[in-house]
Structure formats: structure tokens, C-alpha cells
Design a protein around this motif. Structure first.
Motif, short mmCIF file in Angstrom:
data_model
loop_
_atom_site.label_atom_id
_atom_site.label_comp_id
_atom_site.label_asym_id
_atom_site.label_seq_id
_atom_site.Cartn_x
_atom_site.Cartn_y
_atom_site.Cartn_z
N VAL A 1 -20.11 25.76 -42.02
CA VAL A 1 -19.33 25.71 -43.26
C VAL A 1 -20.15 25.04 -44.36
CG1 VAL A 1 -17.23 24.80 -44.34
CG2 VAL A 1 -17.14 25.69 -42.02
N ALA A 2 -20.86 23.98 -43.98
CA ALA A 2 -21.64 23.25 -44.98
C ALA A 2 -22.74 24.10 -45.59
CB ALA A 2 -22.26 22.00 -44.34
N ARG A 3 -23.23 25.08 -44.81
CA ARG A 3 -24.31 25.94 -45.33
C ARG A 3 -23.78 27.07 -46.21
NH1 ARG A 3 -26.54 25.39 -40.03
NH2 ARG A 3 -25.50 27.29 -39.42
N LEU A 4 -22.47 27.28 -46.23
CA LEU A 4 -21.93 28.41 -46.98
C LEU A 4 -22.24 28.26 -48.47
CD1 LEU A 4 -18.43 28.90 -45.32
CD2 LEU A 4 -20.55 30.12 -44.85
N ASP A 5 -22.64 29.36 -49.04
CA ASP A 5 -22.87 29.41 -50.48
C ASP A 5 -21.54 29.73 -51.15
OD1 ASP A 5 -23.61 29.82 -53.07
OD2 ASP A 5 -25.14 31.34 -52.65
N THR A 6 -20.91 28.72 -51.72
CA THR A 6 -19.58 28.93 -52.29
C THR A 6 -19.60 29.87 -53.48
OG1 THR A 6 -19.89 26.89 -53.56
CG2 THR A 6 -18.68 26.71 -51.49
N ALA A 7 -20.78 30.15 -54.01
CA ALA A 7 -20.85 31.12 -55.10
C ALA A 7 -20.72 32.55 -54.58
CB ALA A 7 -22.18 30.97 -55.85
N GLN A 8 -20.98 32.75 -53.28
CA GLN A 8 -20.92 34.09 -52.70
C GLN A 8 -19.75 34.27 -51.75
OE1 GLN A 8 -22.72 36.37 -53.80
NE2 GLN A 8 -24.61 35.50 -54.61
N VAL A 9 -19.39 33.22 -50.99
CA VAL A 9 -18.34 33.34 -50.00
C VAL A 9 -16.97 33.34 -50.68
CG1 VAL A 9 -17.28 32.33 -47.95
CG2 VAL A 9 -19.74 32.23 -48.25
N ALA B 1 -11.74 34.41 -35.53
CA ALA B 1 -10.94 34.94 -34.42
C ALA B 1 -10.23 33.81 -33.70
CB ALA B 1 -11.84 35.70 -33.45
N ARG B 2 -10.87 32.64 -33.65
CA ARG B 2 -10.27 31.50 -32.94
C ARG B 2 -10.03 30.37 -33.92
NH1 ARG B 2 -13.70 29.61 -28.11
NH2 ARG B 2 -15.48 30.09 -29.43
N GLY B 3 -9.52 29.26 -33.37
CA GLY B 3 -9.35 28.06 -34.19
C GLY B 3 -7.93 27.88 -34.67
N GLY B 4 -7.65 26.69 -35.16
CA GLY B 4 -6.33 26.35 -35.69
C GLY B 4 -6.46 25.77 -37.08
N ALA B 5 -5.30 25.56 -37.71
CA ALA B 5 -5.29 25.09 -39.09
C ALA B 5 -5.78 23.65 -39.21
CB ALA B 5 -3.87 25.20 -39.65
N THR B 6 -5.88 22.92 -38.08
CA THR B 6 -6.33 21.53 -38.14
C THR B 6 -7.76 21.36 -37.65
OG1 THR B 6 -5.43 21.10 -35.95
CG2 THR B 6 -3.98 20.68 -37.82
N SER B 7 -8.44 22.45 -37.34
CA SER B 7 -9.82 22.33 -36.89
C SER B 7 -10.70 21.84 -38.04
CB SER B 7 -10.33 23.68 -36.38
OG SER B 7 -10.39 24.60 -37.45
N HIS B 8 -11.87 21.29 -37.67
CA HIS B 8 -12.77 20.77 -38.70
C HIS B 8 -13.20 21.85 -39.68
CE1 HIS B 8 -14.18 16.80 -36.69
NE2 HIS B 8 -13.24 16.61 -37.56
N SER B 9 -13.42 23.07 -39.17
CA SER B 9 -13.83 24.14 -40.07
C SER B 9 -12.75 24.45 -41.09
CB SER B 9 -14.19 25.40 -39.27
OG SER B 9 -13.13 25.76 -38.41
N ALA B 10 -11.48 24.41 -40.67
CA ALA B 10 -10.38 24.65 -41.61
C ALA B 10 -10.29 23.52 -42.63
CB ALA B 10 -9.06 24.78 -40.84
N ILE B 11 -10.46 22.29 -42.17
CA ILE B 11 -10.41 21.14 -43.08
C ILE B 11 -11.51 21.25 -44.13
CG2 ILE B 11 -10.75 18.64 -43.22
CD1 ILE B 11 -9.47 18.49 -40.40
N LEU B 12 -12.70 21.64 -43.69
CA LEU B 12 -13.81 21.75 -44.62
C LEU B 12 -13.64 22.92 -45.57
CD1 LEU B 12 -16.80 20.88 -42.27
CD2 LEU B 12 -15.61 19.43 -43.89
N ALA B 13 -13.06 24.01 -45.09
CA ALA B 13 -12.79 25.14 -45.98
C ALA B 13 -11.87 24.71 -47.11
CB ALA B 13 -12.18 26.30 -45.20
N ARG B 14 -10.86 23.91 -46.78
CA ARG B 14 -9.95 23.40 -47.82
C ARG B 14 -10.71 22.48 -48.77
NH1 ARG B 14 -6.26 23.53 -43.40
NH2 ARG B 14 -6.67 21.38 -42.79
N ALA B 15 -11.59 21.64 -48.20
CA ALA B 15 -12.34 20.71 -49.05
C ALA B 15 -13.24 21.46 -50.02
CB ALA B 15 -13.18 19.77 -48.18
N LEU B 16 -13.76 22.61 -49.61
CA LEU B 16 -14.65 23.39 -50.46
C LEU B 16 -13.89 24.39 -51.32
CD1 LEU B 16 -17.51 24.11 -47.90
CD2 LEU B 16 -17.53 22.46 -49.76
#
Length: 965
Positions: A571-579, A585-600
């Protein structure tokens, strides 16, 4: 892992009875600070269930699962009784290995004691040992075993005489790091000795580092000057260690099966040399247990073997060629079988097939444990090179048809329309053993250790670079945690141990990562799977460096990222100008990746299932992070509607940002304060810049988790003052230390619990250390001065817990004199909502933590990979608890806030306002949009939303009904 140390041993103990010996063991554990004094009762209770006597004069007393709360930290104490103690089962005990283990760590001690149990003179040596060092050495160091496995076989060698075969066998032992050049030289000077049946033998002891047996066979049998040659055995001798191999070789010759070795493959040769009869029938089963064949599953395997009508034997395909009785617990444990390895069962005689089928079925059923197929293991199973594996779950899925709605879980709000880029995990193909690496990577254990060290260093550099460019404090924090994981000495030692056993750096590292990750997933709680995901993310980074594998490169155009799951560093490597969005497919709304997506600020939908991975690159997608759904290759009509909505959302965002400093109010003027949730005081200034009217939730545990020991008073005051200064008079709601469960502190160990989220955490844990809680409260009150401070206690179940904590605040406030202080509780346990009237009479406010309240109300683990989408805060049962809380608070003139994820859910905002909530505390980036959402509703429409939601039977019905309003 428990480690036996000389300081843990007490020699020359005396006891007149087993009860007295057990009391001494309990006292020793207590004096060492490992357990509470009451742990004595737990030791006696465990003996009442069954004797903990193992054999060879050893007992391993330990408590019951119910007593784990009495354990301060894991440890072992050794008590020697030279005169012996008669145990309650009639056995004579000379040594007690008293164990305080918060999980199943005592099972590893048992595994390492199996070599003593098989030693006929072990009990005498234990009784007569006169030094602690000698005692530890006796217990901790298993006797050396001679090596015989596929790596010591040289089959089908194009030799013309027995001398060439002898040299080939010696060379194979050198390649296996069992001998050096001196051994090979000694073999070249020998005349092979005839054993009969066309088999010959050479041996030497010079240059032997590990005793071993090698076999070299010719391409086809031939006759030499002294007879037929079917193969030459080469023995690297060392003391008596190799004797067991020679005995098995003698058994092979006695059975007359030596001639059959010349045309046999490695499996057949090892089967014969293991003691497995050629007349025996065999069956194989892959071990799926996360922690291998430790005592509990081993015991059930042994029970299954004893239930059969004829003897069953077992060996490990990947281990030394030795078959043991499947009815012997110590022998079975001594195999050391790990997850993913293959057990080969054998039985001979009538009923053999049925017996073997029963053994295989027992292994497949998990031997009393919940197990998962290897295909669920993620990278660990990609690393194996089993070409016969079943098709993946992804491959078995039907492709998604055009204009199909794919339901999932909303993880980060927003709408995205873009082609997809499907990022599949790379395949890390590497050999298991160091000897099979490419020449430039080959080498001994020290060489593999250096390779891993270099890769760890490069991975650290990568993480530092990512931390420096990370967008959002949450990203940097989690990546910093990853950097700390790289320095975990236990991971390093586990990997080094694998290298010492001959594993490649790649295999040893991933084995260490996978074992640690599975321990998080299986032994603690499913929510800790999120921590396991972080471990694997770290592991993949290092493995990528070792294997020279890089992640696929995304396109240089806007896209929606589709992947099985995504790690925080990804998630940290994602280019927010492009993504434009994220779909997993997996994961929940409280996973770290979901938290970081909200932060970004990236719209995200998670848990869409394996069908999401059937999408092809450039398939167009509509991703709705508010409703938690995606539309695959949408129709023109649906796409047009989405385009209009997207333009409307972008307009609303611009307007919301321009009006972010206005008060939070409905269109008809009802005041609803909009505050920010913070995980760090450093973000307080950003919250103010985004229009937050205060901090509705400061998660103070960030400060405690950032230090190797509890932060002192001055440190805490400085941190809290930074937030008060940035808020410039706005109120700060600080949640007192909320650890336990998925947030352990290294300097505040909590005994492992069967369900940590129903155990010691939140205020109930803080009250066990009132000195820590008092220091924190003193720091908050001192830092606040005359500025508005709101203190709230987490995980309160009833008014008694609140009173205990409130008493500390009242006493300190009289001493310090802070002027503007309110004290409240978080409503996140159903009992607190049900008892809200009694709490409301004494608290100053409520703040509803909808994440945990939903989890506990619906009995759904909100991190569960399959059920997390059902853990919806808009479930009518949760809404009724919120309504009860609000009604009770308002009856006493108290205010109510919501600080969970539901507060920023666009569909939930009018419902919460309609229920009477006075404050919404949301992530910093959501503050402007929540204020805009408030300005778009009236009290009347809000009440209609609330009434409509409460009238439904399910959360999906609630969302469907709200969409029509």
C-alpha cells in the motif's frame, strides 16, 4: 521458545511425597517471578487430570489451560531429587521440569526430552548429575544421529568397478557436508568389503563432521574380479553414532533384499533401509497441523495406531530413513515432523489396508486440531515445488460475467471507475537444501547466514526509503513496525537453526516466518491474522531479495488494483496519482491494508472472494467503497450513472473542503460536532487543518507501544501537550491505555488466553496495574491545564469498573487542579449499552466504539476472512444498542459520541443523527465530507432514516432500505 539455562536448575532437592515435590516446583516458579502463588493449585489440578510423568525419571508438571491467567511470563525450573520421589502413578521421579507456559511452548520442551526418554540409563544420570550445567547439557542436547536420506544416495552412477562406486558414495557425503577431503582420500585407499548379495562396504572416521551412510549403485548390475556389484555402501563413522545404521543394513541383508537395490529409486531404497518390509503395504499423508507433530496431535496419532488390529509403523519422507512404531509417543514426537511434510505409514498382514486408511484419515482430519490445506498457506506453499498440487481456488472459479455486481466489504469510502491491474503474487522458486543452490549461492550454514544477513540489510534500506516517502502517518508507523520485525532475534535464530540443519537461506527464512505467522493465526486469535499478514509481508520482502524476484510493475496510467491480499508495504508503494481504487479477494475492513487505504484516501473494497482474481488486466470496473461492491465490465447505462455520481462526489469533495471550518450542523441547524480519531499526537495539527472541531478519540497506546518500557510521566506530558497545543482550545477526548488482545506490550506480558478479546484488555487490564494507569492520568491532567480534556475508559462492562477508575481521576484532579475535565466510558460491550441508565447517572459522557460493539453483539470476528463482511455496524441489533445508549444519556443530560468506523459511513450518518448522537469522530480525511453530509440532511430526514433502519431485520435489509430514501 523455552530454553533451559543453568540458573533454572535446583539440585539436591528432597521431598517425602509427590505432593511436597509439586509444592516445591510451584514455589520455585513463583520465586522466579514466573507465576502467581496460586499456580500451585493449578499444578495439583493438572495432576488430578492425569500424570505428567514422561519416563526416564522425568516429570513435567504444568498448569491447566484455565490457569494461564496466573502466568506472568513463560519459563522453566528444573528440580532434581537424587533420592527420587514416588509419583502418584507409581513411577519414580528424579527430575521435575516445572513449566509456566502461556501457550503450548511446553510441548517443544517435551519434544527435546524424547532422546532422554529413550536412554535406558537416563534416569540414573539425571539422579547423579552434580552440576546445573551438566543437567542442562544432559536434557538440552539430543544425541547425534547418523544421516541417511535422499541427499546421501548416488543411484544409477556410470561406474565400471566397485572402487568408482566407493569414491562416488564418498563424494556424495562430502557434497552433503558430512565429511571433508580427508575422508574421501581415506576411502580411495580402501578395498571394499563384500557384504553379500552384490553389496560392498567401505568406511572411515577421518574428516567426519556428521556420521552418515551413503549408497552408490551402478546404472546396471555388473560382475567384477571378485563378484557381482549391485552397490557400495560408504559409512562415515563417529563413535557409536553410526551403529544404528549398520544394524538396519544388517537387517536388510538378512531379509535377502539387497539385490533389489540396484534398480530401485530413492524412495524404494530409503524404504528398505528404514526397516520397512518389502511385503508391507504403505500409505502417505501430508501433515497439515500448523505446528507440526507436537505432543497433542502426536498423542492422537498414537491412539489411532493402538486402535488398529496390527502394528503400524511410520517414517518421515523428508527426514532420516528410520521407521518407528506409530504406537510409541516418544518415537512419533521424535520424528520432528513439520507442516507440509509427508508421513509414510506401513503395515503388514491381513487388515493392513484398513489400518493404513484409518491412519491417513486421522492425519487429514487434523489430529484434534483445526487445519487448513496447504493451498491456504500463501507464499509458504508457492515455495514448495509440488507440481502435482490440485488446481488453485482461483483457477476453479467461473469468470465473472459482464455487468455483474460482485459483493464484498466496504473498506475505504469513495467511488472509482477505471481499468483493472491484477497483481498476482510472484512465485519464489528456490531449493529446500543449501547443497542444491546454484554454485554462486552454495555454501555451508555460515555462508547461508551471510546471504540472509545481506538480504535483511537490503530489506531494511528498502523500508527506510519507503518510510521516508510514505504518505500519511499510519503508513510510516506500520512500515516502522515492519522494520522492527526484521530485527526480531527470535526470527533470526529460528532461521539460523534451519540453516544449521542444511536448509538454504531462502527455505530457512520462510520456515521461520511461516511458523511465527501461523502461531499468530492459530494459537492466539483470528484477529491476530492481521499481524500474521504483516509478518508474511516482511518475509516476502526478504525472500524477494534472496531470490532476485521483484513485484510486477503497475501500468503508468490510472487503474484499480486487484490482488488476493495486499501488505502494508505494498500500500505504501502505491502511486496515489494513478491508483483509483483497491479490490482484494481476501481481508477485512479492519486489516492494516484497509486502514492504510483510508489513510491515503483510496477507495477500497475487500473480501470479494477468489472470483475477483479471474479478472483480466484492463477489464473495466466500477468500485464503490461506500456500499462495498464492484461492477465488472459495466453496461454503458450503468457506467454513465456512475460517471455522473463520480462527478457529483468530486464536486461535493471540493465544496466540503472549502467549507471544512464551518461548524457541524444539519440543514435545519441541529448541532452535531465532528471530531477526528487520532492514533498519534503528531496528527493533531493535520486534524485541525481538515476542519476537526476537536479530537474525539486519541488512542494513547501509540505512546506505550513506541517505547521499550512504560513511558515515564515527563515523556507522556510532553506528548499530550503537543496535541493540546495544536488543538488551540478545542476539546481532546483521550482513551486511556487500551492494550491486550491484538495489542500486546513487550514490557507488560499478558498470559495467553483461549480468547484474548474476551479476556484481560482495556480498563480491566489497566486496573491490574493502577500505577501505570495513575501515571497516565496524571500526565493527561497536567498537560491539559485549563484546556478541555475528556477522559474515557475502554472496555467498561458495568459501573463498578468505571467507579474504580474514576476514583483515581477524582483524587488526582483535586491534587493537580485541572479545570475543564469530563470523564466518560466507551460503549463497546453490549452489557454497557444494556446498563447505560446506571452508567449515565455517573459518567459525564459516552463514546460508542462501533467496531467492537458490532463484533461483540453479532459474535463475528471483524477480521475473519469469510465473515467480516457480515460484521456491519448498521445491523439493527447494533442500532438498537446505540439507541438505548443515547436515550439513557440524554435522560441524564449527558452527551454521546460515536468514534467507530460507522461514524464516517455515508449511509450511517443520517441514521446516527436520527438516533440522537451528538458527536461524530472520524478519520482525519473524512472530516470535511462528514460535515457536508450533515449539511445535506434535516432532523426530520434523519429520524426517518433511523426509524427505517430500526424496522429492518438484517444489515443488508437496512442498507437496501436506506438506498430507497
Amino acid at each position: 521458545m523455552l530454553t533451559l539455562q543453568p540458573q533454572d536448575a535446583a539440585l539436591d532437592c528432597q521431598a517425602d511425597s509427590w505432593q511436597e515435590a509439586l509444592d516445591q516446583a510451584a514455589a520455585s516458579l513463583h520465586e522466579a517471578g514466573l507465576v502467581e502463588a496460586d499456580y500451585r493449585d493449578a499444578l495439583h489440578a493438572r495432576e488430578a487430570q492425569g500424570s505428567t510423568f514422561l519416563g526416564s525419571g522425568i516429570g513435567i508438571p504444568h498448569g491447566t489451560p484455565e490457569s494461564r491467567g496466573q502466568i506472568h511470563r513463560t519459563g522453566v525450573r528444573l528440580l532434581q531429587f537424587p533420592s527420587g520421589v514416588t509419583w502418584h502413578d507409581g513411577n519414580r521421579v528424579f527430575l521435575l521440569v516445572a513449566i509456566a507456559a502461556a501457550s503450548d511452548e511446553h510441548l517443544e520442551v517435551l519434544r527435546r526430552l524424547t532422546h532422554v526418554l529413550d536412554d535406558e540409563g537416563g534416569a540414573e544420570r539425571i539422579a547423579n548429575t552434580d552440576s546445573a550445567e551438566a543437567m542442562v547439557a544432559l536434557l538440552a542436547k539430543p544425541p547425534a544421529k547418523a544421516r541417511l536420506d535422499a541427499g546421501t544416495l548416488c543411484l544409477g552412477f556410470p561406474a565400471r568397478d566397485r572402487f568408482e562406486l566407493a569414491l562416488a558414495a564418498a563424494a556424495r557425503l562430502r557434497q552433503a557436508d558430512c565429511v571433508d577431503a580427508r575422508f574421501v582420500a581415506a576411502i580411495t585407499e580402501q578395498e571394499p568389503v563384500a557384504l553379500g548379495q552384490g553389496l560392498w562396504l567401505v568406511s572411515a572416521s577421518l574428516g567426519v563432521s556428521q556420521p552418515a551412510l551413503a549408497l552408490a549403485t551402478p546404472e546396471r548390475s555388473f560382475s567384477g574380479p571378485k563378484g557381482v556389484v549391485n552397490g557400495v555402501f560408504c559409512v562415515a563413522t563417529q563413535g557409536d553414532v553410526h551403529r544404528a545404521l549398520l544394524e538396519r543394513l544388517a537387517d536388510l541383508l538378512d531379509s535377502g533384499e539387497g539385490e533389489a537395490l540396484v534398480d530401485a529409486d530413492a524412495d524404494h531404497v530409503l524404504a528398505r533401509l528404514s526397516g520397512e518390509s518389502s511385503r508391507a503395504e504403505t500409505a502417505r499423508a501430508t501433515l497439515l497441523n500448523a505446528h507440526g507433530l507436537h505432543a497433542r496431535p502426536a498423542k492422537l496419532l498414537v491412539q489411532a495406531a493402538r486402535e488398529q488390529s496390527l502394528p503400524v509403523r511410520v517414517r518421515l519422507m523428508e527426514g532420516a530413513a528410520e521407521t518407528v512404531s506409530a504406537a510409541s509417543l516418544t518415537k512419533v514426537i521424535g520424528l520432528g515432523a513439520r507442516r507440509g511434510q509427508t508421513l509414510i505409514f506401513s503395515a503388514e498382514g491381513e487388515g493392513a489396508q484398513a489400518a493404513l486408511a484409518a491412519m491417513v484419515a486421522a492425519v487429514k482430519a487434523g489430529l484434534g486440531e483445526s487445519v487448513r490445506p496447504l493451498a491456504d498457506g500463501g507464499l509458504a506453499d508457492h515455495a514448495s515445488r509440488d507440481k502435482t498440487a490440485a488446481p488453485t481456488e482461483e483457477a476453479a472459479q467461473e469468470p465473472v460475467a459482464d455487468d455483474t455486481v460482485l459483493p464484498a466489504t466496504a473498506a475505504s469510502p469513495g467511488l472509482a471507475i477505471a481499468p483493472v491491474f491484477v497483481m498476482r503474487a510472484p512465485s519464489f522458486d528456490y531449493p529446500e537444501r543449501a547443497r542444491d543452490l546454484t554454485p554462486e549461492k552454495q555454501g555451508d550454514a555460515e555462508c547461508q547466514r551471510e546471504r540472509l544477513g545481506a538480504s535483511l540489510s537490503e530489506a531494511r534500506d528498502q523500508l527506510r526509503a519507503l518510510i521516508g516517502t510514505a504518505k500519511g502517518g499510519d503508513v510510516a508507523e506500520i512500515l516502522s513496525m515492519h522494520a522492527e520485525m526484521l530485527d526480531d532475534p527470535e526470527l533470526h535464530e529460528a532461521a539460523f537453526e534451519g540453516m544449521r540443519d542444511g536448509l538454504s537461506a531462502e527455505a530457512a527464512w520462510w520456515q521461520a516466518i511461516d511458523t511465527a505467522a501461523r502461531a499468530q493465526e492459530v494459537l492466539a486469535d483470528r484477529l491476530l491474522a492481521e499481524r500474521a499478514a504483516d509478518l508474511r509481508d516482511v518475509g516476502r520482502r526478504v525472500l524477494g531479495v534472496l531470490c532476485g524476484v521483484k513485484m510486477p510493475t503497475p501500468p503508468q496510467r490510472p487503474y484499480i488494483l486487484v490482488t488476493d491480499d495486499i501488505g502494508p508495504s505494498d500500500v505504501a508503494r502505491l502511486d496515489t496519482a494513478q491508483v483509483r481504487g483497491l479490490l482484494t479477494a481476501r481481508g477485512g475492513a479492519t486489516s492494516h491494508s484497509a486502514i492504510l487505504a483510508r489513510a491515503l484516501g483510496i477507495p477500497a473494497v475487500v473480501g470479494a472472494g477468489p472470483r475477483a482474481l479471474t479478472l483480466a488486466n484492463d477489464d473495466e470496473l466500477i468500485l464503490d467503497g461506500d456500499l462495498g461492491r464492484v461492477i465488472v465490465r459495466p453496461s454503458a447505462e450503468r457506467r454513465d450513472r456512475a460517471e455522473l455520481r463520480l462527478k457529483e462526489l468530486e464536486r461535493l469533495r471540493r465544496e466540503a473542503h472549502g467549507s471544512r471550518f464551518e461548524e457541524g450542523r444539519t440543514a435545519d441547524g441541529r448541532r452535531v460536532e465532528v471530531a477526528a480519531n487520532l492514533g498519534n499526537t503528531a496528527h493533531a495539527a493535520d486534524a485541525v487543518e481538515q476542519g476537526a472541531e476537536g479530537v474525539g478519540l486519541l488512542r494513547t497506546e501509540f505512546l506505550f507501544m513506541a517505547h521499550p518500557e512504560a513511558p515515564d510521566l515527563e515523556t507522556q506530558i510532553g506528548e499530550y501537550q503537543r496535541a493540546f497545543d495544536a488543538l488551540d482550545g478545542r476539546p481532546l477526548v483521550a482513551r486511556t491505555l487500551d492494550v491486550g488482545g491484538d495489542k500486546p506490550l513487550p514490557y507488560w506480558p499478558v498470559a495467553a488466553e483461549d480468547n484474548p478479546f474476551l479476556g484481560l484488555r482495556g480498563i480491566r487490564l489497566a486496573l491490574t496495574r493502577p500505577d501505570v494507569l495513575e501515571t497516565q492520568l496524571r500526565a493527561l491532567l497536567t498537560a491539559a491545564g485549563d484546556r478541555p480534556l475528556r477522559i474515557m475508559f475502554p472496555m467498561v462492562k458495568d459501573v463498578d469498573e468505571y467507579r474504580q477508575a474514576r476514583a483515581i481521576v477524582d483524587r488526582l484532579q483535586q491534587e493537580i487542579g485541572a479545570a475543564d475535565v469530563q470523564v466518560g466510558v466507551m460503549i463497546e460491550i453490549p452489557s454497557a449499552a444494556l446498563l447505560a441508565p446506571s452508567l449515565a447517572a455517573e459518567v459525564d459522557f459516552f463514546s460508542i466504539g462501533t467496531n467492537d460493539l458490532t463484533q461483540y453483539t453479532l459474535a463475528i470476528d471483524r477480521g475473519h476472512p469469510e465473515l467480516s463482511s457480515q460484521a456491519d455496524g448498521l445491523h439493527p441489533a447494533v442500532l438498537r444498542l446505540i439507541q438505548m445508549t443515547v436515550d439513557a444519556a440524554h435522560a441524564e443530560g449527558k452527551w454521546v459520541g460515536v468514534c467507530g468506523e460507522l461514524g464516517s459511513d455515508a449511509a450511517a450518518v443520517p441514521v446516527l443523527v436520527g438516533l440522537g448522537v451528538d458527536e461524530l469522530s472520524v478519520s482525519v480525511r473524512q472530516v470535511p465530507m462528514v460535515k457536508a453530509r450533515l449539511r445535506g440532511i434535516t432532523q426530520a430526514t434523519a429520524r426517518l432514516h433511523a426509524e427505517t433502519a430500526l424496522a429492518q431485520a438484517t444489515s443488508q435489509a437496512v442498507r437496501d432500505a436506506l438506498e430507497t430514501l
